[in-house]
Design a protein around this motif. Structure first.
Motif, short mmCIF file in Angstrom:
data_model
loop_
_atom_site.label_atom_id
_atom_site.label_comp_id
_atom_site.label_asym_id
_atom_site.label_seq_id
_atom_site.Cartn_x
_atom_site.Cartn_y
_atom_site.Cartn_z
N ALA A 19 0.91 -1.33 -0.03
CA ALA A 19 0.87 0.08 0.17
C ALA A 19 1.00 1.58 -0.07
O ALA A 19 0.53 2.08 -0.61
N LYS A 20 2.31 1.51 0.73
CA LYS A 20 3.04 2.15 1.00
C LYS A 20 3.85 2.72 -0.62
O LYS A 20 3.54 3.50 -0.82
N MET A 21 3.62 1.19 -1.15
CA MET A 21 4.56 1.74 -2.72
C MET A 21 2.90 2.19 -3.39
O MET A 21 4.06 3.00 -4.31
N GLY A 22 1.98 1.92 -3.70
CA GLY A 22 1.46 2.12 -4.69
C GLY A 22 0.85 3.52 -4.02
O GLY A 22 0.77 4.34 -5.22
N GLU A 23 1.46 4.23 -3.13
CA GLU A 23 0.42 5.47 -2.62
C GLU A 23 2.18 6.73 -3.52
O GLU A 23 1.60 7.47 -3.71
N ALA A 24 3.46 5.56 -3.04
CA ALA A 24 4.34 6.59 -3.42
C ALA A 24 4.18 6.74 -4.77
O ALA A 24 4.79 7.62 -6.08
N ALA A 25 4.09 5.70 -5.56
CA ALA A 25 4.14 5.64 -7.14
C ALA A 25 2.77 6.56 -7.43
O ALA A 25 3.30 7.37 -8.50
N ARG A 26 2.22 6.29 -7.08
CA ARG A 26 0.78 7.16 -7.08
C ARG A 26 1.02 8.57 -7.39
O ARG A 26 0.58 9.87 -7.92
N LEU A 27 1.52 9.14 -5.90
CA LEU A 27 3.09 10.45 -5.98
C LEU A 27 3.57 10.67 -6.78
O LEU A 27 3.95 12.53 -6.87
N ASP A 28 4.28 10.44 -7.28
CA ASP A 28 5.49 10.18 -7.95
C ASP A 28 4.62 11.26 -9.17
O ASP A 28 5.21 12.03 -9.71
N ALA A 29 3.84 9.72 -9.96
CA ALA A 29 3.46 9.87 -11.59
C ALA A 29 2.11 11.09 -10.90
O ALA A 29 2.65 12.10 -11.78
N ILE A 30 1.60 11.37 -9.90
CA ILE A 30 0.99 13.09 -9.47
C ILE A 30 1.55 14.40 -10.57
O ILE A 30 1.70 15.14 -10.50
N ALA A 31 3.04 14.04 -9.30
CA ALA A 31 4.30 15.16 -9.05
C ALA A 31 4.54 15.52 -10.44
O ALA A 31 4.55 16.33 -11.26
N ALA A 32 4.93 14.32 -11.57
CA ALA A 32 5.16 14.48 -12.73
C ALA A 32 4.49 15.50 -13.55
O ALA A 32 4.03 15.64 -14.24
N GLN A 33 2.88 14.86 -13.13
CA GLN A 33 1.77 15.90 -13.91
C GLN A 33 1.84 16.82 -13.48
O GLN A 33 1.26 17.66 -14.93
N LEU A 34 1.71 17.45 -12.30
CA LEU A 34 1.99 18.63 -11.81
C LEU A 34 3.01 19.43 -12.44
O LEU A 34 2.82 20.52 -12.63
N ALA A 99 -7.41 28.63 -6.27
CA ALA A 99 -8.17 30.01 -6.80
C ALA A 99 -6.87 30.68 -7.00
O ALA A 99 -6.67 32.25 -7.91
N ILE A 100 -5.49 30.24 -7.04
CA ILE A 100 -4.63 31.48 -7.77
C ILE A 100 -3.83 30.62 -7.99
O ILE A 100 -2.18 30.39 -7.64
N SER A 101 -4.19 30.09 -8.92
CA SER A 101 -2.92 29.59 -9.83
C SER A 101 -2.19 30.28 -10.36
O SER A 101 -2.40 31.26 -11.28
N SER A 102 -1.21 29.94 -10.01
CA SER A 102 0.70 30.22 -10.75
C SER A 102 1.25 29.44 -10.47
O SER A 102 0.85 28.13 -9.34
N ALA A 103 2.34 29.06 -11.00
CA ALA A 103 3.76 28.68 -11.21
C ALA A 103 4.24 28.20 -9.91
O ALA A 103 4.87 27.38 -9.52
N ASP A 104 4.25 29.36 -9.20
CA ASP A 104 4.80 29.66 -8.29
C ASP A 104 3.77 28.36 -6.98
O ASP A 104 4.64 27.43 -6.22
N THR A 105 2.94 28.93 -6.69
CA THR A 105 1.96 27.92 -5.62
C THR A 105 1.30 26.45 -6.52
O THR A 105 2.12 25.60 -5.40
N LEU A 106 2.07 25.90 -7.88
CA LEU A 106 1.99 24.91 -8.18
C LEU A 106 3.48 24.46 -7.92
O LEU A 106 3.71 23.15 -7.05
N GLY A 107 4.50 24.90 -7.88
CA GLY A 107 5.73 24.47 -6.98
C GLY A 107 5.80 23.72 -5.68
O GLY A 107 6.49 23.14 -5.12
N SER A 108 5.35 24.66 -4.79
CA SER A 108 5.03 24.14 -3.06
C SER A 108 4.21 22.53 -3.71
O SER A 108 4.39 21.55 -2.63
N LEU A 109 3.24 22.70 -4.17
CA LEU A 109 2.50 21.52 -3.56
C LEU A 109 3.46 20.50 -4.60
O LEU A 109 3.20 19.34 -4.11
N ILE A 110 4.13 20.03 -5.85
CA ILE A 110 4.84 19.53 -6.32
C ILE A 110 5.90 19.06 -5.44
O ILE A 110 6.12 18.11 -5.32
N ALA A 111 6.71 20.50 -4.65
CA ALA A 111 7.64 19.59 -3.45
C ALA A 111 6.63 19.08 -2.39
O ALA A 111 7.70 17.91 -2.27
#
Length: 127
Positions: A19-34, A99-111
């Motif tokens: 389950a942990k590896m599944g979530e890790a892979a899912r989060l990696d894929a989402i980070a790549a998408q972001l 609410a406030i879409s910017s590349a910077d706000t997105l960057g903190s979510l990616i990190a």
């Protein structure tokens, strides 16, 4: 066996490490998408891709909250508590990006997403 007989499947308990590896892979894929959205910030279809990436992110973080609530992620209590706090924080970051879409706000979510994915992989390796 005749075609009319249903196939009986043996119930399989979810391995917490899986389950942990599944979530890790899912989060990696989402980070790549972001990150793809961030790289192509001036793309005319950015809003569509951003909305899809943020929805996937929110779904993943909510899945983590559900896994914690159901006891699927058997981590030490302190780690579970921190993970719950992170998931709530991530949800607020997602709302900020909406609410406030910017590349910077997105960057903190990616990190945040990449950091948690790495941490889950480390927990898997340590388990």
């Amino acid at each position: 066996m005749s075609p009319e007989q249903p196939i009986q499947q043996t119930p399989r308990r979810i391995n917490p490490a899986d389950a942990k590896m599944g979530e890790a892979a899912r989060l990696d894929a989402i980070a790549a998408q972001l990150m793809a959205v961030q790289r192509h910030w001036n793309d005319p279809n950015r809003e569509f891709y951003l909305a899809a990436a943020l929805k996937a992110s929110r779904d993943a973080w909510h899945a983590i909250q559900t896994a914690l609530a159901e006891g699927v992620l058997t981590l030490p209590l302190e780690v579970q508590h921190n993970l719950l706090i992170l998931s709530v924080y991530a949800d607020s970051k997602i709302s900020s990006c909406e609410a406030i879409s910017s590349a910077d706000t997105l960057g903190s979510l990616i990190a945040l997403t990449r950091t948690l994915a790495s941490s889950l992989k480390e927990w898997r390796a340590a388990a």
